[in-house]
Design a protein around this motif. Structure first.
Motif, PDB file in Angstrom:
ATOM      1  N   LEU A 214       0.836  -1.197   0.000  1.00 12.15           N
ATOM      2  CA  LEU A 214       0.000   0.000   0.000  1.00 12.15           C
ATOM      3  C   LEU A 214       0.873   1.250   0.000  1.00 12.15           C
ATOM      4  N   VAL A 215       0.274   2.366  -0.416  1.00  9.60           N
ATOM      5  CA  VAL A 215       0.954   3.662  -0.350  1.00  9.60           C
ATOM      6  C   VAL A 215       0.682   4.236   1.041  1.00  9.60           C
ATOM      7  N   GLY A 216       1.516   3.835   2.007  1.00 10.93           N
ATOM      8  CA  GLY A 216       1.206   4.097   3.401  1.00 10.93           C
ATOM      9  C   GLY A 216       0.067   3.203   3.842  1.00 10.93           C
ATOM     10  N   THR A 217      -0.187   3.152   5.134  1.00  6.89           N
ATOM     11  CA  THR A 217      -1.307   2.366   5.650  1.00  6.89           C
ATOM     12  C   THR A 217      -2.089   3.231   6.631  1.00  6.89           C
ATOM     13  N   ALA A 218      -3.392   3.361   6.375  1.00  4.03           N
ATOM     14  CA  ALA A 218      -4.279   4.142   7.249  1.00  4.03           C
ATOM     15  C   ALA A 218      -5.275   3.201   7.910  1.00  4.03           C
ATOM     16  N   PHE A 219      -5.328   3.240   9.244  1.00  6.38           N
ATOM     17  CA  PHE A 219      -6.200   2.356  10.001  1.00  6.38           C
ATOM     18  C   PHE A 219      -7.486   3.086  10.387  1.00  6.38           C
ATOM     19  N   ALA A 220      -8.518   2.299  10.600  1.00  7.17           N
ATOM     20  CA  ALA A 220      -9.839   2.856  10.902  1.00  7.17           C
ATOM     21  C   ALA A 220      -9.850   3.639  12.207  1.00  7.17           C
ATOM     22  N   ASP A 221      -8.924   3.351  13.121  1.00  5.96           N
ATOM     23  CA  ASP A 221      -8.890   4.058  14.408  1.00  5.96           C
ATOM     24  C   ASP A 221      -8.059   5.337  14.354  1.00  5.96           C
ATOM     25  N   GLY A 222      -7.594   5.715  13.171  1.00  2.00           N
ATOM     26  CA  GLY A 222      -6.857   6.957  13.008  1.00  2.00           C
ATOM     27  C   GLY A 222      -5.348   6.809  12.971  1.00  2.00           C
ATOM     28  N   ARG A 223      -4.803   5.671  13.345  1.00  2.00           N
ATOM     29  CA  ARG A 223      -3.356   5.468  13.269  1.00  2.00           C
ATOM     30  C   ARG A 223      -2.916   5.365  11.810  1.00  2.00           C
ATOM     31  N   THR A 224      -1.664   5.722  11.533  1.00  3.73           N
ATOM     32  CA  THR A 224      -1.138   5.622  10.174  1.00  3.73           C
ATOM     33  C   THR A 224       0.300   5.110  10.193  1.00  3.73           C
ATOM     34  N   LEU A 225       0.663   4.424   9.147  1.00  7.66           N
ATOM     35  CA  LEU A 225       2.056   4.106   8.842  1.00  7.66           C
ATOM     36  C   LEU A 225       2.410   4.996   7.660  1.00  7.66           C
ATOM     37  N   ASP A 226       3.330   5.936   7.857  1.00  8.96           N
ATOM     38  CA  ASP A 226       3.509   7.000   6.880  1.00  8.96           C
ATOM     39  C   ASP A 226       4.518   6.700   5.786  1.00  8.96           C
ATOM     40  N   SER A 227       5.263   5.612   5.851  1.00  9.71           N
ATOM     41  CA  SER A 227       6.152   5.253   4.744  1.00  9.71           C
ATOM     42  C   SER A 227       5.345   5.224   3.451  1.00  9.71           C
ATOM     43  N   TYR A 228       5.913   5.767   2.378  1.00  7.05           N
ATOM     44  CA  TYR A 228       5.127   5.811   1.146  1.00  7.05           C
ATOM     45  C   TYR A 228       5.023   4.455   0.454  1.00  7.05           C
ATOM     46  N   ALA A 229       5.715   3.464   0.967  1.00  7.28           N
ATOM     47  CA  ALA A 229       5.511   2.079   0.534  1.00  7.28           C
ATOM     48  C   ALA A 229       5.457   1.207   1.775  1.00  7.28           C
ATOM     49  N   THR A 230       4.361   0.494   1.972  1.00  4.07           N
ATOM     50  CA  THR A 230       4.216  -0.446   3.077  1.00  4.07           C
ATOM     51  C   THR A 230       3.779  -1.793   2.515  1.00  4.07           C
TER      52      THR A 230
END
Length: 281
Positions: A214-230
């Motif tokens: 994914l292009v970053g990962t966004a979770f339903a609870d608002g947390r994010t993984l901001d790397s542009y490739a995950t």
């Protein structure tokens, strides 16, 4: 605040077919992988013994020594939009919490594409892309999965991303179809793409398995993984009542995994997603 879906630029022109899918017959399996073999050899032999050259396996609970893997990394400057880290090797025994692996063909030989997570240490990654030829089973383990007839994943060069990617190809065998094998192209929300596909095919209730990026990962609870490739592993995926839910384990450039339910409309495919949708009986 709703996360915004990001996109990524690849070196080639976008392929006109954004979802490639083939109907197939997915047969539930329960197989034992023997200690001392690589994950690749053990999985290939186990599926072959059950009569399958293609399949998807859940390797949850497998004990390995060593664990050999990579994580996502920034673009290397050669035109690729993202790349892989140097190889990590955890020489001590590691038990996989969750892992999922597609068995397909690459260069005419069996190839296992696997993402997983495990209990790490403060200075070591705990989620990533397993190098299955060099990851060795430390104990016998009994795992579940599905053998596939009628379709399987075969690796081929991809002009859009400049990677060699698994794509579904028609294969012999199987009289009935209870599943679909898919690959998703970049820059489309993974949940929306799967829901649109299911609606088009009239699938109303199904299990969703697979791995991807994914292009970053966004979770339903608002947390994010901001790397542009995950990279992600679908730990629990479900289509039900015209809705798709995907609970995933994800990892970015720092190698520290995060887990949770994907937010709607905010998770674009980065390079590919390899998905098995198994309709409820």
């Amino acid at each position: 605040m709703t996360a915004r879906m990001r996109r990524i630029d690849h070196p080639g022109a976008p392929a006109p077919e954004r979802v490639r899918a083939l109907a197939c017959n997915a047969v539930p399996l329960r197989v034992t992988l023997p200690a001392g073999q690589s994950l690749s050899a053990a999985a290939t032999d186990a599926l072959a013994g059950a009569g399958f050259a293609f399949g998807y396996l859940r390797l949850d609970g497998a004990a390995v020594r060593p664990l050999t893997f990579v994580t996502p990394a920034p673009a290397p400057g050669d035109g690729h939009a993202a790349w892989y880290s140097d190889t990590h090797r955890a020489p001590g025994g590691v038990t996989l919490r969750h892992a999922g692996a597609h068995l397909g063909l690459r260069d005419g030989r069996a190839f296992l594409h696997c993402h997983g997570n495990w209990q790490g240490t403060p200075d070591q990654p705990d989620c990533g892309h397993l190098l299955c030829d060099d990851t060795i089973l430390d104990a016998d383990c009994t795992i579940t999965g599905w053998g596939l007839h009628s379709a399987g994943l075969v690796a081929s060069p991809d002009a859009e991303t400049a990677f060699t990617l698994f794509q579904p190809e028609a294969r012999p065998g199987g009289d009935t179809a209870n599943a679909h094998l898919l690959s998703l192209r970049p820059n489309q929300d993974i949940r929306a793409a799967l829901l649109a596909f299911a609606r088009d095919r009239g699938i109303t209730a199904a299990r969703i398995e697979g791995i991807g990026s994914l292009v970053g990962t966004a979770f339903a609870d608002g947390r994010t993984l901001d790397s542009y490739a995950t990279e992600i592993l679908i730990v629990g995926g479900r289509l039900q009542d015209d809705a798709v839910t995907l609970d995933v384990a994800s990892v970015g450039f720092d190698g520290r995994g995060m887990a949770g339910r994907l937010a709607p409309g905010a998770n674009a495919v980065c390079v590919t997603a390899e998905i098995l949708i198994i309709a409820d009986a």
